[in-house]
Structure formats: C-alpha cells, structure tokens
Enzyme design. Structure first.
Site, mmCIF file in Angstrom:
data_model
loop_
_atom_site.group_PDB
_atom_site.id
_atom_site.type_symbol
_atom_site.label_atom_id
_atom_site.label_comp_id
_atom_site.label_asym_id
_atom_site.label_seq_id
_atom_site.Cartn_x
_atom_site.Cartn_y
_atom_site.Cartn_z
ATOM 1 C CB SER A 38 -1.013 -0.091 1.323
ATOM 2 O OG SER A 38 -2.083 0.748 0.935
ATOM 3 C CG HIS A 72 -5.601 -2.505 0.431
ATOM 4 N ND1 HIS A 72 -4.751 -2.367 -0.546
ATOM 5 C CD2 HIS A 72 -5.343 -1.679 1.443
ATOM 6 C CE1 HIS A 72 -4.007 -1.265 -0.179
ATOM 7 N NE2 HIS A 72 -4.329 -0.795 0.960
ATOM 8 C CD GLU A 108 -2.845 -2.650 -3.438
ATOM 9 O OE1 GLU A 108 -3.810 -2.915 -3.252
ATOM 10 O OE2 GLU A 108 -2.083 -1.813 -3.186
#
Lengths: 298, 298
Positions: free
Chosen positions: B107, B267, B199
C-alpha cells in the site's frame, strides 16, 4: 510570453462542448440561458450522451470538441461540465493545428488548459456552463468582460497569507488533482517562473498532501515563484478539528514560496474568471493577485 | 538484475516501523503476536505517535525508519501500516547508504519499494503488521518462507484474463495511487521490460481510469511487457451496474498488453507475499504468475 486568443463580441456564435463528464440537464439549461443573454450559443445533441462517467465515448467527445474548434463560425468554446475525461483525449488532440480561440472552463478542463499553455496559448479558467447558471451577475459579467475587452482583469483578493512575499510570472495551473496527473507527461507546461494556481474539491487532506508532495518530488516548487490558492471545497476530514487549510498552510510553509490562500476561484460559490498564461503579480502579504496583461486581443 | 537481501532465520530480531499512517493498537498487537511466533520483533514506543494522518511527524518517522534500518541486530523491517506518509520521507532517505535487508509492507509502502527498486534492490510486497493478524496461516507461512528460503515462491493464480499473452520481466509496482504519485520523480524505477503489478483500495472507477491514463500519457505502457492486477477493493461506484473491473478491463484492452486480473494481492482478504524486483513469468491466458528467482539469498 503566451499568446492571447481573439476577443469575443456580443452576439458571436459560441459552442458548448462536453469533453469530460456527463451533467445535469437543468443546470446546463440555466447556464445556456446565461450565455444566450450575450452570445449565440450552439451545441450538438450528442452533448447529452453518457458512457459511465464520461459524456459519451472518446470518439464522440473528441469529434465534438475538434469540429467546434475548427469551425470558423464558432468564436469560443465553453465546457458544459468538468468531472473527468479530458486527459483521455490529449494524445489525440493536436492543439497547435487548431485555431486559437477562447477555451472556457475549469476543474477537469485544467488538462486542456495546461496542454494549451504547453503550446504558449492563453485560455480562460472560469465557470463551466452548469456552474454559470448559479453564478452571480458579477461573476458572469467578469467572464464576459474578460472575453471581450483587451484590458487587464480586475485584481482578486485572497483571505489569508500563508507565506509572505511578492512574485511575478505567468499564471499557470487550476485543479490540483488534474494538474498533478500530467506530471511526467508532455502536457504539463514548463513551470519555470510561473505563479502556480491551485484549487480542488472533495479531496481529503492527506490526498492534498500527497498531491502537493508529488509536485515537490517532481521539482515544481524549485521552478515556480509563487502560489495562489483558490478554494478547497468539501475537503474537510470528518470529525477532526484540523482541516484542509491547516494542511495546506503547513505545506506552503515547507516550500517557503510567497503564497496566499482563499482566492475566489474554484468549486465554491464564487468562481471568478482568470486568464491562464497571462503575467500576474502575486502580493501574498497584501493577499492580492493583479493581472498585468489582457486575456484576449482585439 | 535486482539484488536480493539476506535471508531471515527463525528467532532473528526484526523491527516494526510506522513510516506512514497511524494505526489501530489492537490490530497491531495481533500482528505482533503473529510475528513473535517466528521472530523476535521489537519496536520503539514512538511508533504509536499520531500527527493528523501521520504516525508522528516526518522527523520521528524518518529517525525510526533509518535507525532500525542501520541497526545490524535488526535483520528485517516490517511496516505497521500503510495509509500515507512514506512519500514525504523519500527526499531525505539515501537508500543506497543503508544496508540491504528485507523491507516488508505494501500500500503506501509502495513508495519505499519503488525507491528501492530504483536502486536495484528486491523488497517484499506483503501484509503490513495490522493486516497480518487477520491473515490466514497460509498467507503468514508464505511470507515466512519467502523471507527465509532461497527458493522461488509458489506461483499465484488470477481470476480473469483481460488480455491474453505471455511476458517475462522483473515484477515492479504495488499500489496504483502511490505508484502514479512518483511519476516524473527520481523515485520511480525504469519500468522498461517490467511486469507491472497494480492494486488499490477505495478509489472510484473514474479515478482508476485517471491514474491508468496518467501511466499511459507518461509512456509507461510503451515500456512494460505485461500487467498483473491484484485486488481492487471497495472501488465500486454506488448504484451502478458496472464496476471497477469493467473499467480496468477496458483500459487493459486499450493498451493491449498481456494482462490478468484478480491475483490475490492487495487490500482484500488474502494478500499473498510477492518479491518486487524478481523476474517473473506472467501467462495471462493461464492466469498465472510464476516467480523465476528467490526473494532472498542465503
């Protein structure tokens, strides 16, 4: 030096185009009425198209934009709405091959403005058609004056000095989200010596920080001379005592360039028209932005 | 060729760091317990700091990160959480002057991973500590194996072919939002020949389009050989029949590179550890991602 487009005159034919997102018909009709009070606005029926978050597919939006742009009868283009979608067209748009006429809009239209400034052209950061219908007569008059008169626009006043100091240069920028999405592409003009204009809507403070930090890591703050911040509308963090202006104030102090915040430009109630590419004088202590050149030539 | 870090061993000392956002203590404690089952994790009390959306100010986060990184007793660094904040540290971080050890996270940590790959180093895209506590034993074991064994990681399988074809190259990428915020900065590695991993979480479809279009306008799709899409979690547009995968499928077909979607990375419920920088083989028809080199060296 950025080249101004030709001035508009009352009763000129102008065209409404939707190169970005789809829009509410009632808001469009109200804005159309405002434009009709001064010009002869036209539009294609395809303007009401909708493909997910776009006002029709790329081919439709590009064809609408370029055919209006090439049409000598059409003296200016007004964007119906921002949203998203101009970026998708840039690689297929040869702006240098298109005539120089006033292009009016903001928000997602920042992508088109920047592509124009990258080719040395002045364009008009001003309400989109759907916003015009709810704009005050003063805001509307400022736009008409700016499009028609080869005198400098009246100065604007901000609400807060973030970093004191004065600077002069061409005004370049617009929507922060859209501008930073052109970093590292051929569509961002050289920002050396510029006064950077930034505004945004519905971006959480950490996202404002992330976009600002993107500008910083890309070396933008080593190039620009000053920063004029417009409105940052609906950017509050729910349940927090601090807000977007606290974050922006800290970010401005980190880069330590003359910076005033709260110019009436952007997604707020009052979106004053400003020409992009014209030389301006930012006095961050006095919180003023003066325009040193007209937006159009007669 | 990207250089692998040294392998971990059971009972090695590792350090938990928070270079990005603040986090929930209970989730942290659960992840800490998972790491304690295999290593000797340590952390500074300052890790629980909070300054708005950051886990303490830049000085604190940078000092925590670099002192753990420099400490020879600490054999690997695990990020407590993503959120936002690593980008703010990059200009003050000389990764080449720091020892090469496994850096684990994803992330917002994508910013650190990319800065490492820009200097030719392999790092580990895997759950952050707060996510580890709710990860399955298989996901945890995959991470431990990847950190300790100099054999290639087991292949992963996607759920859909967006564009058929096969490609090989180093796996580079991670979070789309964070990666695109490094375009036009010195921290994005050369993507020539790479398999691009992407992502994201809580990004509306038009924003996915805007970020993808940023990659396109920056020339990234002329450089990479293939695209491996992980999870796009909570990216749905409310009240619409179409969703993020419809948008991503169309975008992938526009660029026409081998692309498979739905690898268990990101996630979602299952975030499988993958080494960044190692050579992989993407078979978009078979929907497989094979790893051709180990993540670490003994």
């Amino acid at each position: 030096m950025f080249a101004p487009p030709s001035a508009l005159r009352a009763q000129d034919t102008v065209q409404l185009v939707a190169p970005a997102g789809p829009f509410d018909r009632a808001s469009f009709d109200r804005g159309l009425e405002v434009l009709s009070s001064r010009y002869r606005p036209r539009f294609d029926d395809g303007i009401f198209s909708r493909s997910r978050y776009l006002a029709g597919d790329d081919d439709r939006r590009l064809a609408e934009l370029t055919s209006a742009w090439r049409n000598d009868e059409v003296r200016a283009l007004f964007a119906a709405r921002g949203g998203y979608g101009v970026m998708r067209l840039l690689a297929r748009l040869d702006v240098e091959a298109l005539p120089h006429k006033p292009i009016v809009g903001f928000s997602d239209l920042t992508a088109l403005h920047l592509a124009l400034q990258a080719k040395g052209r002045i364009s008009i950061h001003a309400p989109v058609v759907t916003q015009l219908g709810r704009s005050s007569p003063e805001v509307v008059q400022r736009l008409f004056d700016l499009l028609e008169r080869d005198v400098v626009a009246p100065p604007l006043t901000a609400t807060e000095t973030f970093v004191g100091g004065r600077a002069e240069g061409p005004l370049i920028g617009g929507n922060l989200s859209v501008l930073t999405r052109l970093i590292g592409t051929p569509y961002l003009p050289d920002l050396t010596g510029a006064i950077l204009l930034l505004e945004d809507v519905t971006e959480r403070p950490y996202r404002l920080d992330r976009m600002w930090t993107h500008l910083r890591l890309a070396g933008v703050f080593e190039k620009v001379r000053g920063i004029a911040l417009g409105e940052f509308t609906h950017c509050e963090e729910k349940g927090e005592a601090w807000g977007p202006l606290d974050v922006l104030r800290d970010l401005a102090r980190e880069v330590n360039l003359p910076c005033a915040s709260g110019f009436p430009i952007g997604h707020g109630e009052v979106n004053c028209a400003v020409p992009l590419g014209v030389r301006v004088r930012l006095d961050a202590d006095a919180r003023t932005l003066e325009f040193l050149e007209p937006a159009v030539r007669r």
